[in-house]
Design a protein around this motif. Structure first.
Motif, PDB file in Angstrom:
ATOM      1  N   HIS A  16      -0.938   4.447   1.053  1.00 11.35           N
ATOM      2  CA  HIS A  16      -0.192   3.675   1.882  1.00 11.35           C
ATOM      3  C   HIS A  16       1.104   3.944   2.509  1.00 11.35           C
ATOM      4  O   HIS A  16       2.108   4.112   1.562  1.00 11.35           O
TER       5      HIS A  16
ATOM      6  N   CYS B 270       1.142   3.638   8.416  1.00 13.93           N
ATOM      7  CA  CYS B 270      -0.332   3.098   8.630  1.00 13.93           C
ATOM      8  C   CYS B 270      -0.427   1.450   9.299  1.00 13.93           C
ATOM      9  O   CYS B 270      -0.247   0.972   9.950  1.00 13.93           O
TER      10      CYS B 270
ATOM     11  N   ARG C 191      -5.673   2.147   7.805  1.00 18.10           N
ATOM     12  CA  ARG C 191      -5.422   1.884   6.467  1.00 18.10           C
ATOM     13  C   ARG C 191      -5.302   3.065   6.173  1.00 18.10           C
ATOM     14  O   ARG C 191      -4.067   2.547   4.727  1.00 18.10           O
ATOM     15  N   TYR C 192      -5.526   4.413   5.989  1.00 20.09           N
ATOM     16  CA  TYR C 192      -4.895   5.854   5.243  1.00 20.09           C
ATOM     17  C   TYR C 192      -3.396   5.961   6.605  1.00 20.09           C
ATOM     18  O   TYR C 192      -4.188   5.915   7.512  1.00 20.09           O
TER      19      TYR C 192
END
Length: 489
Positions: free
Chosen positions: A6, A10, A16-17
């Motif tokens: 993270h 983001c 999320r990634y």
């Protein structure tokens, strides 16, 4: 989000990634964007020169699949002004979350999109372009290295570009160019980027709109099969280089690309596909695919199968997290232990054993600079190496990336700020033109690291750090032996 990957970008993009699907024209459509998004990444629809009706349909398909955060990539320099105007009006009307722009930095357009509430990401190839894009109001940048497949804006290798660009701007920077796996992600994060952009690796998926011919060529290709050329130029501003797989066009077997004569070699829904055009083979096309632009970055040699996009992204995440998650400590505890107050009070006694915190940080920074230099040397040497040596040099590059990640995380856990410098070793190594001599020099650098680790390890009291540095020592000793054996052979 509780993941070692993270980064602030983001939150900006809403993923999320920090793993991003490049906005590849024709290839990156709703199916691929949806698959990448469901796996936790962020996807750009590649809508260069596409009619408004297609943009509306692709955006609707992404949203119907439940994906709320995505982008649309446009290329103003490669689009008729009237069509570009209609595209921009459409994106604003659709309230597309993010717009990607490439090839130039149209400041008025960036300002207009920002004023309409849209995020803007500009892909750039130099520090000057990066500064101009930030000044124009870009929310984030994509730094594209010369290793990238497709149209290449700049002339610098990615690692060198990141070293200059990330300190020069304040907005988040994503890295693009030759990236294929988790080790690449760990490397660019260690070099100051906040995420990685994938193109070639995501063309070779069932969800991409590329034709199977293109996908299979990627699976069997190596980095040495790619080259930069201006042969594919129709539909694009003059003087634009592309990185493609070598074919009959690049070998000169199809004649002079710049005679002005147009020869039809394919068709897509009634539209002719011309020899020397920038069109790559798509599912919707028929024709002579071998003579079309087969875009591929230098990371293609590590793509050996057509794999579902979600599966590929999941593997990249797992590999990158394994490199970045040096310890399994809960995030809150890691944050507590990395605070200056904590270390001022008890770090030396509890974690450092016989070496003080400041001395340890200096030693880790010194190793990080050396590993970063080694990773860059291996990366660029792999591009020049003969086929029989490429796997070995590439494996060393991945190892160096792994240790860059370990050292970066260790320094951060100790409350330090990882150095962004690259050791002097890089320039000295790359000045050696003879490949065997450069590899021998690389081995001397590896031996230097071994000596440093052998001296440092007995003084480290932290078991986790000691285990990581011990693994680093073992890997360097093994690589020294492998390179020596290759040179003897």
């Amino acid at each position: 989000m509780n993941t070692p990957l993270h980064r602030p970008v983001c939150d900006l993009l809403g993923c999320r990634y920090p793993l991003v699907l490049a906005g590849m024209g024709g290839v990156a459509r709703a199916e691929l964007v949806t698959a990448v998004s469901r796996a936790g990444g962020f996807g750009f629809l590649g809508m260069v020169r596409e009619p408004v009706a297609r943009i509306r349909a692709e955006v609707a398909a992404v949203r119907a699949a439940g994906v709320e955060r995505f982008g649309v990539n446009l290329i103003p320099a490669g689009t008729d002004p009237a069509l570009l105007g209609a595209q921009i009006e459409t994106l604003i009307a659709l309230a597309v979350p993010v717009v990607g722009l490439f090839w130039d930095v149209p400041a008025p357009l960036v300002g207009r999109l920002r004023a309409a509430g849209l995020r803007v990401v500009c892909q750039v190839g130099s520090v000057d372009e990066a500064r101009a894009a930030e000044a124009a109001g870009a929310d984030a940048l994509i730094a594209q290295g010369v290793e990238a497949g497709g149209h290449v804006r700049g002339a610098q290798p990615l690692h060198a570009l990141l070293g200059e660009l990330t300190p020069a701007v304040s907005v988040p920077v994503l890295a693009a160019g030759g990236l294929a796996d988790g080790a690449d992600v760990a490397t660019v994060l260690a070099l100051g980027a906040q995420g990685a952009v994938f193109g070639t690796a995501l063309i070779a998926t069932p969800e991409s709109f590329a034709h199977d011919f293109h996908k299979q060529r990627l699976v069997t290709a190596t980095a040495a099969d790619t080259l930069l050329t201006e042969d594919f130029h129709i539909n694009w501003p003059p003087g634009a280089k592309v990185r493609v797989l070598a074919n009959s066009v690049t070998r000169g077997e199809r004649g002079d690309p710049f005679t002005g004569t147009r020869t039809v070699i394919g068709e897509e829904e009634g539209r002719p596909i011309y020899l020397f055009s920038t069109d790559s083979p798509l599912r919707s096309m028929t024709g002579d695919f071998e003579a079309m632009a087969l875009y591929a970055g230098t990371g293609v040699g590590r793509i050996d199968a057509v794999v579902a996009a979600g599966e590929r992204l999941t593997q990249i995440v797992a590999d990158a997290e394994a490199l970045l998650a040096v310890d399994a400590m809960p995030a809150a505890e890691a944050a507590r232990l990395s605070s200056p107050a904590c270390f001022a009070a008890d770090a030396d006694a509890q974690y450092m054993g016989e070496i003080g915190r400041e001395e340890l940080l200096a030693a880790l920074d010194e190793l990080l600079e050396a590993e970063r230099a080694g990773a860059r040397v291996a990366l660029h040497t792999a591009n020049d190496a003969p086929a029989e040596l490429t796997p070995l040099v590439r494996a060393i590059q991945h190892d160096e990336a792994r240790w860059c990640a370990l050292l970066t995380q260790s320094i951060q856990r100790l409350g330090g700020t990882p150095s962004r410098r690259t050791g002097d070793f890089y320039a000295k190594a790359m000045a050696i033109r003879d490949l065997p001599a450069r590899l021998a020099f690389l081995n001397r650098g590896q031996r230097w690291v071994v000596r440093k680790l052998q001296a440092l390890l007995p003084r480290v009291g932290d078991a986790r750090l000691q285990a990581g540095l011990g693994a680093m020592l073992t890997a360097h000793e093994a690589n020294i032996a492998r390179v020596a054996a290759a040179l003897d052979g």
